[in-house]
Write a protein that holds these residues in place. Structure first.
Motif, mmCIF file in Angstrom:
data_model
loop_
_atom_site.group_PDB
_atom_site.id
_atom_site.type_symbol
_atom_site.label_atom_id
_atom_site.label_comp_id
_atom_site.label_asym_id
_atom_site.label_seq_id
_atom_site.Cartn_x
_atom_site.Cartn_y
_atom_site.Cartn_z
ATOM 1 N N LYS A 93 78.548 12.504 107.943
ATOM 2 C CA LYS A 93 77.884 14.000 107.873
ATOM 3 C C LYS A 93 76.346 13.724 108.182
ATOM 4 C CE LYS A 93 80.984 16.156 105.125
ATOM 5 N NZ LYS A 93 81.483 17.450 105.649
ATOM 6 N N GLU A 94 75.613 12.606 108.066
ATOM 7 C CA GLU A 94 74.130 12.542 108.728
ATOM 8 C C GLU A 94 74.283 12.643 110.026
ATOM 9 O OE1 GLU A 94 75.507 10.132 106.197
ATOM 10 O OE2 GLU A 94 74.782 11.547 104.488
ATOM 11 N N THR A 95 75.238 11.922 110.807
ATOM 12 C CA THR A 95 75.423 11.547 112.187
ATOM 13 C C THR A 95 75.639 12.970 112.784
ATOM 14 O OG1 THR A 95 75.909 9.518 112.102
ATOM 15 C CG2 THR A 95 76.417 10.513 113.971
ATOM 16 N N LEU A 96 76.831 13.819 112.161
ATOM 17 C CA LEU A 96 77.004 15.064 112.459
ATOM 18 C C LEU A 96 75.865 16.048 112.599
ATOM 19 C CD1 LEU A 96 80.519 15.439 110.720
ATOM 20 C CD2 LEU A 96 80.028 15.165 113.423
ATOM 21 N N GLN A 97 74.961 15.890 111.602
ATOM 22 C CA GLN A 97 74.011 16.671 111.399
ATOM 23 C C GLN A 97 72.993 16.407 112.730
ATOM 24 O OE1 GLN A 97 72.943 16.131 107.437
ATOM 25 N NE2 GLN A 97 73.825 17.888 106.525
ATOM 26 N N LYS A 98 72.746 15.066 112.991
ATOM 27 C CA LYS A 98 71.895 14.944 114.061
ATOM 28 C C LYS A 98 72.488 15.075 115.282
ATOM 29 C CE LYS A 98 70.016 10.705 116.214
ATOM 30 N NZ LYS A 98 70.076 9.126 116.344
ATOM 31 N N ASN B 173 79.959 21.915 113.408
ATOM 32 C CA ASN B 173 79.576 22.671 112.084
ATOM 33 C C ASN B 173 81.081 22.770 111.477
ATOM 34 O OD1 ASN B 173 76.977 23.754 112.148
ATOM 35 N ND2 ASN B 173 77.598 25.021 113.604
ATOM 36 N N LEU C 297 81.492 19.449 109.676
ATOM 37 C CA LEU C 297 80.490 19.316 108.720
ATOM 38 C C LEU C 297 80.975 20.031 107.435
ATOM 39 C CD1 LEU C 297 77.041 19.614 110.222
ATOM 40 C CD2 LEU C 297 77.821 17.796 108.997
ATOM 41 N N LYS C 298 81.518 21.101 107.372
ATOM 42 C CA LYS C 298 82.140 22.019 106.360
ATOM 43 C C LYS C 298 83.467 21.399 105.697
ATOM 44 C CE LYS C 298 79.984 26.216 107.939
ATOM 45 N NZ LYS C 298 80.097 27.420 108.800
ATOM 46 N N LEU D 68 74.341 17.798 115.818
ATOM 47 C CA LEU D 68 74.218 19.205 115.962
ATOM 48 C C LEU D 68 72.947 19.505 116.204
ATOM 49 C CD1 LEU D 68 75.377 22.072 115.266
ATOM 50 C CD2 LEU D 68 74.607 21.751 112.791
ATOM 51 N N LYS D 69 71.627 19.090 115.748
ATOM 52 C CA LYS D 69 70.446 19.550 116.056
ATOM 53 C C LYS D 69 70.114 19.011 117.438
ATOM 54 C CE LYS D 69 65.673 18.216 114.445
ATOM 55 N NZ LYS D 69 64.913 17.422 113.541
#
Length: 99
Positions: free
Chosen positions: A48-53, A94, A97-98, A55-56
């Motif tokens: 999840k952390e890598t996915l958020q990175k 996204n 992530l969900k 995405l940003k």
């Protein structure tokens, strides 16, 4: 100053998107198709952390490409293609992530 060799979508560089070569259709579209498939396949193994990175980072890269003035002699059709594929990738991140 634009960093032309900066990777903005997987292995695709800025110069491939804003430059005259390769042409938008079919070459750039085919490159973007292949890269989207490759990037999407890698999402399954990400935290999840890598996915958020990711995405940003992708949002920043998309904003960077779209910040170029329209009056410049840039390949607008390729910039639009890039934006479409970037948005697809962002949606897939996204969704992952969900889940």
């Amino acid at each position: 100053m634009i960093e032309l060799d900066k990777k903005i979508f997987g292995q695709i560089t800025m110069k491939e998107i804003i430059g005259a070569s390769p042409p938008a259709f079919p070459d750039t579209k085919n490159l973007l198709d292949a890269e989207l498939q490759h990037l999407t396949s890698k999402l399954e193994r990400q935290t999840k952390e890598t996915l958020q990175k990711l995405l940003k980072e992708q949002k920043l890269l998309e904003n960077h490409v779209n910040s170029r003035p329209g009056a410049m002699a840039l390949a607008q059709d390729k910039i639009q293609l890039f934006t479409q594929y970037s948005q697809q990738y962002i949606q897939k991140i996204n969704k992952k992530l969900k889940s």
